[in-house]
Design a protein around this motif. Structure first.
Motif, PDB file in Angstrom:
ATOM      1  N   PRO A 141       0.830  -1.210   0.000  1.00 48.49           N
ATOM      2  CA  PRO A 141       0.000   0.000   0.000  1.00 48.49           C
ATOM      3  C   PRO A 141       0.862   1.256   0.000  1.00 48.49           C
ATOM      4  N   LYS A 142       0.365   2.292  -0.671  1.00 49.99           N
ATOM      5  CA  LYS A 142       1.136   3.521  -0.816  1.00 49.99           C
ATOM      6  C   LYS A 142       0.284   4.722  -0.442  1.00 49.99           C
ATOM      7  N   VAL A 143       0.933   5.703   0.161  1.00 54.39           N
ATOM      8  CA  VAL A 143       0.306   6.978   0.465  1.00 54.39           C
ATOM      9  C   VAL A 143       1.142   8.066  -0.195  1.00 54.39           C
ATOM     10  N   THR A 144       0.480   8.976  -0.883  1.00 51.62           N
ATOM     11  CA  THR A 144       1.189  10.099  -1.489  1.00 51.62           C
ATOM     12  C   THR A 144       1.124  11.292  -0.551  1.00 51.62           C
ATOM     13  N   VAL A 145       2.273  11.925  -0.341  1.00 50.71           N
ATOM     14  CA  VAL A 145       2.356  13.115   0.501  1.00 50.71           C
ATOM     15  C   VAL A 145       2.662  14.311  -0.398  1.00 50.71           C
ATOM     16  N   PHE A 146       1.773  15.310  -0.381  1.00 54.32           N
ATOM     17  CA  PHE A 146       1.951  16.544  -1.135  1.00 54.32           C
ATOM     18  C   PHE A 146       2.337  17.671  -0.179  1.00 54.32           C
TER      19      PHE A 146
END
Length: 354
Positions: free
Chosen positions: A74-79
């Motif tokens: 699983p991946k989370v994108t951080v902006f």
């Protein structure tokens, strides 16, 4: 452009080329890509447009290859802003939330630049970080964390970069930033509101005691909602917080019982990780029945087309005729589903579909 839009002999040549090249995985789709390229040539397409098309496909291929080995993680994108300094509280927040999620088995995706992007990569660690950088005159190289593992792909175009920053992730965290960060946040909200992306948790994370995102919420409440340009509950699907723990819990908790969804004709199928009780299904009907076009939410086994496709048929399901114009409200139903029972924390959400 389809294969039928080009001369038959060219279609035959394309299929022969694929056979000679050893393409065995989805050859029909690859043939359509090549046929589109031939069609661009037949259309007399401007050279600059051809260069854009060629570069975009090249960048997408490179990005797909970067992400492919990590498909099951699983991946989370951080902006966030490239200008945030290491001594800023926002930098520490981004690093901390990335560290918590990495400890729970998630990978962190960033734009690979400095500032918040570097903070998130530092928190997750080099082997839990993936970068999608942009080639700019003042931001040419990935940060040191990403560069140390070569887990990065560089893009010329913002549209291909934004595709890859969104496509592979099962959660998103936005830290206060400038035009670029706000652009990315608004695109996330637009994809969710219009149903062009499956429901996904979005967190707006501020510094402890910070007012950046609450200022945004005031603007929504005082300007956008009264103007009638968005629905009153459009921002309900977003968590605004200054707590790292709450941010991480929002990302992982969304997937606690909810696994995935699929539309089969006019029916919506929600796949779960744990069997719901009759009482829980009744409660869902009482709360969300007004969103259905007819009938009620049913607990049942996989539909025939799911069995034919061997599509996660081992999982329990909720099936309903969901009013598709209400797709923006689907997040609330999924959140309620994940709160049911005592499903275990998932090892990984399924690969997202955008």
């Amino acid at each position: 452009m389809t294969e039928s839009s080009i001369p038959p002999e060219a279609t035959d040549d394309i299929r022969a080329l694929l056979t000679d090249a050893g393409v065995t995985h989805d050859p029909d789709l690859v043939a359509r890509i090549l046929a589109t390229g031939v069609g661009l040539g037949l259309d007399g397409t401007d050279r600059l447009d051809l260069k854009i098309t060629s570069a975009a496909l090249t960048e997408m291929r490179a990005a797909f290859r970067l992400f492919a080995p990590y498909r099951g993680i699983p991946k989370v994108t951080v902006f966030g802003s490239a200008r945030t300094r290491p001594d800023d509280a926002l930098y520490r927040q981004a690093s901390a939330v990335a560290a918590v999620l990495a400890e729970r088995g998630w990978m962190v995706v960033t734009g690979a630049g400095p500032g918040i992007m570097q903070a998130a990569a530092e928190g997750a660690g080099p082997h839990r970080s993936l970068g999608v950088s942009i080639r700019l005159p003042f931001e040419e190289k990935p940060n040191a964390v990403i560069a140390s593992t070569a887990n990065n792909v560089a893009m010329k175009y913002f549209f291909t970069r934004k595709l890859m920053l969104v496509k592979e992730s099962s959660g998103f965290i936005c830290v206060p930033g400038g035009f670029g960060t706000l652009d990315e946040m608004f695109e996330l909200l637009t994809l969710q509101q219009t149903g062009k992306a499956e429901p996904t948790p979005i967190v707006l994370l501020d510094a402890p005691g910070g007012d950046f995102w609450m200022g945004f919420k005031r603007y929504v409440d005082e300007q956008l909602i009264p103007a009638g340009v968005i629905s009153p509950d459009d921002l309900d699907r977003v968590l605004i917080t200054d707590s790292v723990d709450a941010a991480a819990a929002e990302i992982t908790g969304f997937w606690r019982n909810y696994d995935s969804l699929r539309w089969v004709g006019g029916r919506l199928v929600l796949r779960l990780r744990a069997e719901p009780t009759a009482e829980e299904v009744a409660a869902l009907n009482a709360r969300f029945g007004h969103l259905l076009s007819s009938g009620e939410i049913e607990h049942r086994g996989p539909l025939r087309v799911e069995r034919d496709d061997d599509d996660r048929i081992h999982l329990p399901r909720l099936v309903m005729r969901y009013e598709q114009v209400q797709v923006g409200s689907l997040f609330h139903l999924i959140r309620a589903v994940s709160a049911l029972g005592s499903a275990p924390e998932p090892a990984a959400p399924p690969h997202p579909a955008t």
